[in-house]
Design an enzyme around this catalytic site. Structure first.
Site, short mmCIF file in Angstrom:
data_model
loop_
_atom_site.label_atom_id
_atom_site.label_comp_id
_atom_site.label_asym_id
_atom_site.label_seq_id
_atom_site.Cartn_x
_atom_site.Cartn_y
_atom_site.Cartn_z
N TRP A 64 -39.84 -28.06 -21.18
CA TRP A 64 -38.56 -28.13 -20.48
C TRP A 64 -38.72 -28.63 -19.05
O TRP A 64 -37.81 -29.24 -18.48
CB TRP A 64 -37.86 -26.77 -20.49
CG TRP A 64 -38.65 -25.64 -19.87
CD1 TRP A 64 -39.51 -24.79 -20.52
CD2 TRP A 64 -38.66 -25.24 -18.49
NE1 TRP A 64 -40.06 -23.90 -19.63
CE2 TRP A 64 -39.55 -24.14 -18.39
CE3 TRP A 64 -38.01 -25.70 -17.36
CZ2 TRP A 64 -39.80 -23.50 -17.16
CZ3 TRP A 64 -38.25 -25.05 -16.14
CH2 TRP A 64 -39.14 -23.98 -16.05
N TRP A 85 -21.17 -18.99 -13.58
CA TRP A 85 -22.50 -19.39 -14.07
C TRP A 85 -23.34 -19.95 -12.93
O TRP A 85 -24.53 -19.65 -12.81
CB TRP A 85 -22.37 -20.46 -15.16
CG TRP A 85 -22.27 -19.95 -16.56
CD1 TRP A 85 -21.17 -19.92 -17.35
CD2 TRP A 85 -23.33 -19.39 -17.35
NE1 TRP A 85 -21.47 -19.38 -18.58
CE2 TRP A 85 -22.78 -19.06 -18.60
CE3 TRP A 85 -24.68 -19.15 -17.12
CZ2 TRP A 85 -23.55 -18.49 -19.63
CZ3 TRP A 85 -25.45 -18.58 -18.14
CH2 TRP A 85 -24.88 -18.25 -19.37
N TRP A 108 -31.81 -25.79 -18.17
CA TRP A 108 -32.95 -26.23 -18.99
C TRP A 108 -33.64 -25.04 -19.65
O TRP A 108 -34.03 -25.11 -20.82
CB TRP A 108 -33.93 -27.04 -18.14
CG TRP A 108 -33.57 -28.48 -18.18
CD1 TRP A 108 -32.83 -29.18 -17.26
CD2 TRP A 108 -33.88 -29.41 -19.22
NE1 TRP A 108 -32.67 -30.48 -17.68
CE2 TRP A 108 -33.31 -30.65 -18.86
CE3 TRP A 108 -34.60 -29.32 -20.41
CZ2 TRP A 108 -33.42 -31.79 -19.67
CZ3 TRP A 108 -34.72 -30.45 -21.21
CH2 TRP A 108 -34.13 -31.66 -20.84
N ASN A 116 -21.27 -32.23 -19.59
CA ASN A 116 -21.92 -30.92 -19.72
C ASN A 116 -22.33 -30.60 -21.16
O ASN A 116 -23.42 -30.07 -21.40
CB ASN A 116 -20.99 -29.82 -19.18
CG ASN A 116 -20.80 -29.91 -17.69
OD1 ASN A 116 -21.62 -30.50 -16.99
ND2 ASN A 116 -19.72 -29.34 -17.19
#
Length: 434
Positions: A341, A260, A364, A323
């Protein structure tokens, strides 16, 4: 003037398995390491006790000591990189400059400017891949485009990774390639205009037993189920190659988290406009409420939603947030409160010890529904059900929200059902506009 080859440390604060340093050391003699406390970055920091500056300074002192073992030292400067290199060109006869690549927009602009300056003096700036396993166009679709969705990217990443062979690169002290010098001075934190932070700094420790059970423990914020290596990846005190090798042998879920990270770096590299704009342009039409009073309650952890409040208080007190809770707090700000955001992203950027532009931006935008996620915008976390699922005994909540369950704890600032319906309607209307 002394002839030297400079190695420029940036996001790679280690001697072990450092690709740019290795190539400088093995191919050149008189390698003089360099670190610049970049005032372009430092002057944007609001807190004189910014824990990240303390962390970096501690690592520079450590590197300085390690280099003594090679009979060398570390040149530590404060200023803009371009000004520092202008001065270094007067102090040394520079043969070449080695460094490791950085993919953030500011870093790319900085390196172009420094490279042009060096080129005007017929000096080459040589850069290497170090902070990722795969970069730029190494993971692409069959048509040669970069992936915009994680799952196909990760499959291609894993397939390519399986074909790699890896052994860490090390520096042979017998080669004696470092520039031999007495230890050079390291500026103090006060010299840099900062003070020492008293925040806890996670040690550099790869806990194999934790990684082995990561898939079972990672979602529960009350348990010690995450590695806390984010700050070490951010500043390169650990090699991503060594960590990925451990993860590939111990836990696929942990390895996926590293993928990721690289996915978001790939997105940022190919679409730097995501720093200021939605990855999906249509989502820039969302009419955010942006209520400043609501934002302040969220920042302070006084929303009346315990999981959100616990996360924000943990962040404010420690520079860290679990997380799972990052997703819940981000979803609450963007969906329940309809606050842009970018407001939340900027707040996290100020507070997180492990702040990394690509991952922070990607996370985000994922939470807001504006990013790369293949799911539609109507994923909205219920903070209450998230608490019941991942903190059923309220251990995390009670640690950070001691007044929870008493009359002094505020009622929810917005009703979940109402907020969910408002968010869905707002997104739907915005996206239907032509």
């Amino acid at each position: 003037m002394e002839k030297v080859t400079l190695f420029w440390f940036r996001r790679d604060l280690r001697l072990e398995d450092n690709m740019g340093l290795y190539y400088a050391y093995t191919q050149d003699s008189n390698v003089l390491p360099l670190f610049i406390f970049d005032t372009e970055i430092l002057e944007k920091l609001e807190d004189v006790r910014d824990a990240r500056v303390t962390f970096i300074h501690d690592q520079i002192v450590r590197l300085h000591e390690e280099l003594k073992g090679f009979g060398s030292s570390l040149v530590v400067k404060k200023g803009t990189p371009i000004d520092v290199f202008r001065q270094l060109l007067e102090d040394y006869e520079i043969q070449a400059v080695y460094t490791n690549r950085d993919y953030e927009p500011y870093a790319k602009e900085r390196d172009i400017a420094v490279g042009d300056l060096l080129k005007s003096h017929e000096i080459e700036l040589l850069d290497f891949k170090d902070q990722v396993i795969f970069e730029k166009d190494e993971i692409t679709t069959d048509a040669g485009a970069f992936y915009k969705v994680y799952t196909p990217y990760s499959k291609q990443w894993l397939a390519k990774y399986a074909s790699l062979s890896f052994s860490p690169v090390t520096l042979d002290k017998r080669k004696n390639a470092f520039f031999q010098t007495k230890p050079l001075p390291v500026p103090s934190l006060s010299d840099l205009g900062f003070e020492k932070s008293d925040l806890y700094m996670p040690p550099l420790q790869v806990d194999k037993s934790l990684i082995r059970t990561y898939d079972k423990t990672r979602n529960f914020p009350a348990s010690n189920g995450t590695s806390r290596l984010g700050i070490h990846l951010r500043f390169g005190t650990i090699s991503i190659r060594i960590l990925a090798q451990e993860a590939s042998q111990l836990n696929d879920t942990y390895l996926n988290e590293l993928i990721w990270r690289e996915f978001y770096m790939c997105i940022l590299y190919h679409k730097p406009e995501v720093v200021d704009n939605a990855f999906k342009p249509a989502y820039d039409r969302i009419p955010w409420r942006n209520n400043a009073d609501d934002f302040e309650l969220w920042c302070a952890g006084k929303t009346g939603y315990p999981m959100v409040d616990a996360g924000m208080r943990e962040l404010n007190a420690t520079g860290y947030m679990h997380n799972r809770v990052r997703m819940v707090t981000a979803s609450f700000l963007t969906k329940h409160l309809l606050i842009d955001w970018r407001w939340g992203e900027a707040f996290f950027a100020k507070k997180l010890l492990d702040f990394e532009l690509a991952s922070n931006n990607g996370g985000w935008q994922w939470a807001a529904g504006t990013g790369t996620d293949a799911q539609p915008y109507f994923r909205i976390f219920n903070p209450e059900s998230q608490m019941e699922k991942f903190d059923k005994e309220k251990k995390y909540i009670k640690k950070w929200v001691p007044e929870y369950g008493t009359s002094s704890y505020p009622t929810p600032m917005v009703d979940h059902k109402f907020a969910r319906e408002r968010a869905l309607e707002t997104y739907k209307n915005a996206l239907e506009r032509t």
